[in-house]
Design an enzyme around this catalytic site. Structure first.
Site, PDB file in Angstrom:
ATOM      1  N   ASP A  61      35.295  39.529  46.033  1.00 11.92           N
ATOM      2  CA  ASP A  61      35.469  40.883  45.514  1.00 11.92           C
ATOM      3  C   ASP A  61      36.789  40.941  44.747  1.00 11.92           C
ATOM      4  O   ASP A  61      37.798  40.401  45.213  1.00 11.92           O
ATOM      5  CB  ASP A  61      35.505  41.903  46.657  1.00 11.92           C
ATOM      6  N   GLU A  79      39.504  50.156  49.409  1.00 14.26           N
ATOM      7  CA  GLU A  79      39.042  48.847  48.940  1.00 14.26           C
ATOM      8  C   GLU A  79      40.214  47.904  48.667  1.00 14.26           C
ATOM      9  O   GLU A  79      40.181  46.745  49.053  1.00 14.26           O
ATOM     10  CB  GLU A  79      38.191  48.981  47.669  1.00 14.26           C
TER      11      GLU A  79
END
Length: 129
Positions: free
Chosen positions: A52, A35
């Site tokens: 994000d 991520e």
């Protein structure tokens, strides 16, 4: 802050992620690798206008408030900036809420695509935990 692999594993373990909702520590370290590359300052804008944030790339549409995402729900009741701290407590607490939802760690696309069904224990191998 960019964490080392074992440093992050130790921090996540201390914050109670090992086997949280049945997901071993290796799953969480693997998810963070793909991520954010272990970077607490990572941000990525999505095509829907949401962003994000942080080491686990937590999304502003649902989980945090960044003041610019239309219809944000802020289900973790935090400013998204809290997810960029070198202290990962806020990210971990929010991740616990996310993984407790219906889809578990499938909520993280990188986990689904890169970690699920792999030897995730490799991510904590050799760490003193």
């Amino acid at each position: 802050k960019v964490y080392g692999r074992c440093e992050l594993a130790a921090a996540m373990k201390r914050l109670g992620l090992d086997n949280y909702r049945g997901y071993s520590l290796g799953n969480w370290v693997c998810a963070a690798k793909f991520e954010s590359n272990f970077n607490t300052h990572a941000t990525n804008r999505n095509t829907d206008g949401s962003t994000d944030y942080g080491i686990l790339q937590i999304n502003s549409r649902w989980w945090c408030n960044d003041g610019r995402t239309p219809g944000s729900r802020n289900l973790c009741n935090i400013p998204c900036s809290a997810l960029l701290s070198s202290d990962i407590t806020a990210s971990v607490n929010c991740a616990k809420k996310i993984v407790s939802g219906g889809s578990g760690m499938n909520a993280w696309v990188a986990w689904r695509n890169r970690c699920k069904g792999t030897d995730v224990q490799a991510w904590i191998r050799g760490c003193r935990l």
